[in-house]
Motif scaffolding. Sequence first.
Motif, PDB file in Angstrom:
ATOM      1  N   UNK B 242      63.618 -94.567  53.873  1.00  0.00           N
ATOM      2  CA  UNK B 242      62.462 -93.899  53.251  1.00  0.00           C
ATOM      3  C   UNK B 242      61.843 -94.744  52.151  1.00  0.00           C
ATOM      4  N   UNK B 243      62.673 -95.431  51.383  1.00  0.00           N
ATOM      5  CA  UNK B 243      62.135 -96.243  50.293  1.00  0.00           C
ATOM      6  C   UNK B 243      61.233 -97.343  50.834  1.00  0.00           C
ATOM      7  N   UNK B 244      61.701 -98.002  51.907  1.00  0.00           N
ATOM      8  CA  UNK B 244      60.917 -99.072  52.501  1.00  0.00           C
ATOM      9  C   UNK B 244      59.606 -98.517  53.073  1.00  0.00           C
ATOM     10  N   UNK B 245      59.729 -97.337  53.734  1.00  0.00           N
ATOM     11  CA  UNK B 245      58.522 -96.717  54.302  1.00  0.00           C
ATOM     12  C   UNK B 245      57.503 -96.419  53.208  1.00  0.00           C
ATOM     13  N   UNK B 246      58.002 -95.956  52.045  1.00  0.00           N
ATOM     14  CA  UNK B 246      57.080 -95.675  50.942  1.00  0.00           C
ATOM     15  C   UNK B 246      56.430 -96.953  50.457  1.00  0.00           C
ATOM     16  N   UNK B 247      57.208 -98.028  50.457  1.00  0.00           N
ATOM     17  CA  UNK B 247      56.635 -99.314  50.062  1.00  0.00           C
ATOM     18  C   UNK B 247      55.499 -99.716  50.992  1.00  0.00           C
ATOM     19  N   UNK B 248      55.733 -99.489  52.299  1.00  0.00           N
ATOM     20  CA  UNK B 248      54.743 -99.939  53.280  1.00  0.00           C
ATOM     21  C   UNK B 248      53.529 -99.023  53.298  1.00  0.00           C
ATOM     22  N   UNK B 249      53.795 -97.713  53.433  1.00  0.00           N
ATOM     23  CA  UNK B 249      52.706 -96.788  53.732  1.00  0.00           C
ATOM     24  C   UNK B 249      52.174 -96.047  52.515  1.00  0.00           C
ATOM     25  N   UNK B 250      52.906 -96.081  51.377  1.00  0.00           N
ATOM     26  CA  UNK B 250      52.477 -95.285  50.239  1.00  0.00           C
ATOM     27  C   UNK B 250      52.558 -93.811  50.579  1.00  0.00           C
ATOM     28  N   UNK B 251      51.564 -93.031  50.170  1.00  0.00           N
ATOM     29  CA  UNK B 251      51.622 -91.578  50.402  1.00  0.00           C
ATOM     30  C   UNK B 251      51.670 -91.208  51.881  1.00  0.00           C
ATOM     31  N   UNK B 252      51.158 -92.078  52.776  1.00  0.00           N
ATOM     32  CA  UNK B 252      51.182 -91.769  54.208  1.00  0.00           C
ATOM     33  C   UNK B 252      52.601 -91.645  54.744  1.00  0.00           C
ATOM     34  N   UNK B 253      53.580 -92.158  54.024  1.00  0.00           N
ATOM     35  CA  UNK B 253      54.959 -92.197  54.519  1.00  0.00           C
ATOM     36  C   UNK B 253      55.500 -90.808  54.827  1.00  0.00           C
ATOM     37  N   UNK B 254      55.029 -89.801  54.087  1.00  0.00           N
ATOM     38  CA  UNK B 254      55.546 -88.443  54.329  1.00  0.00           C
ATOM     39  C   UNK B 254      55.283 -88.002  55.758  1.00  0.00           C
ATOM     40  N   UNK B 255      54.162 -88.445  56.313  1.00  0.00           N
ATOM     41  CA  UNK B 255      53.833 -88.074  57.696  1.00  0.00           C
ATOM     42  C   UNK B 255      54.897 -88.585  58.663  1.00  0.00           C
TER      43      UNK B 255
END
Lengths: 264, 274
Positions: B242-255
């Motif tokens: 999840x941390x990496x996803x947040x790095x990549x996508x920012x707020x879109x990561x929740x999707x």
Amino acid sequence: MTDLAIAIPPAPRPAHHTGRLIGWALLCLVLAWAWRGADMRPLDLFRDSGNMAQFAGDFFPPNFRDWRIYLSEMIVTVQIALWGTVLAVVCAVPLGVLSSANIVPAWVYQPVRRVMDACRAINEMVFAMLFIVAVGLGPFAGVLALWVHTTGILAKLFSEAVEAIDPRPVEGIRSTGASPLEEVIYGVIPQVLPLWISYSLYRFESNVRSASVVGMVGAGGIGVVLYEIIRGFQYADTCAVMIMIVVTVSLIDLISARIRKGLI
Amino acid sequence: MAIALEIRQLSKTFTPGQKALDNVNLRVDEGEMVVLLGASGSGKSTLLRHIAGFVCGDAGSGSVKVLDRYVQRDGKLARDVRALRTQIGFVFQQFNLVGRLPLTTNVLTGMLHRVPPWRSVFKWFTRDERQRCMAALAQVGIDKYAAQRASTLSGGQQQRAAIARTLVQEARLILADEPIASLDPAAARKVMDTLARINRELGTTVIVSLHQVDIAMRYCQRVVALHQGRVVYDGTPARLTPALLHDIYGPLATELIAHGAPEAQAAPQPALAH
């Protein structure tokens, strides 16, 4: 509630009043202009109402003495309409697909559409007179006339149905590596078939009506009879023939409604 | 190992100044099952549609090769793209079956490329071909609906019919574009299980686009993540935290993380029936 300070935006003004008035004025002008050309004389209907009543009275009671002739000619008329429509449907299937913008490129559909426009623009009566010269008096000239005219109409209606399809199933067929023809047969035609059947049946009904008119120029069927008895002032006979046409067209309407329901 | 898919420097611009695909490079070996991950609008569908040759890349940009043959190069489709498409099965988010045709005919369209044109025009299929179709329907578990119109079936059943179509097509590469996005969790799991079994037991290469990380983790060893048309991650799903996803996508990561997860993996799946 009242202290909610909301600025009420002004209601949108109705469409231009002056523009609309000018539009109506123009329409009235055009109608007035056409009145002269069309030789409109509504008062004659009242002035000569006695004549009209007598004329209408001549139609009754209808004279069915020669009903055998009328019936056999009516059947010929339906046969003309049947062949004219079937040949037109057969031609309109490929021509309709070839005039659809979502199936073929512009250099194909533009010329095909123009040819179909020409077939449609010229009335079947005109075609009938031309074909009488080519193949002689009789029902075959009527079949050819209906065929050409109806092909033009059905190709347009068919292509409108094709242009309204859902493209996704077609893409599904395309994804299997199918050929363009297979895309049409499996992806397009199943989607438009109910509409195509409706249009074809409707055109058959109209062609029964048209076939009784093309007869008047000598292209066979009940029209020939109708023309002769009207010219002979035999109004009671005319009434009988008109009743037979109405009954036939209504019967075909009922039958085609039944077929449509069964097929869709 | 043979290469199933090779994409080189592929770019695509739909609206000027906004790249739908941005210099994508990707190589997939035969027999792999790869998840294409990304939020909506990240370019997953666009990429898959380029691989199947439905869309061309920008002029002068890169190439797509499937099974060592060009699908497109420099923004032009190969001349024999239809022949190559027979090797590529495509599963769509909206199933893309022909609603008024029975399931059998829908599935049989998968083998049109092996049927001579004079028969395919009249929808005339041999007994062997129909048998093959029924076998495929049985493999995905919907053979009892064979005679029904596709439009009468549920979404999950339609999607499995679409997979059966790729089976009779004998595709060597299956591209699945958000195949479970329109399905409920139970139907979604059946569809994903079916794709995984085809990959495992027939050795078919499968590329499936998803927007849920947990499903990606459950079904495959390799995740390719897209963001704004660029490949931003290519590796095992385990490292995609999840941390990496947040790095990549920012707020879109929740999707990608939060929702749409089918219930936890149940008993082991039965083998693909033959």
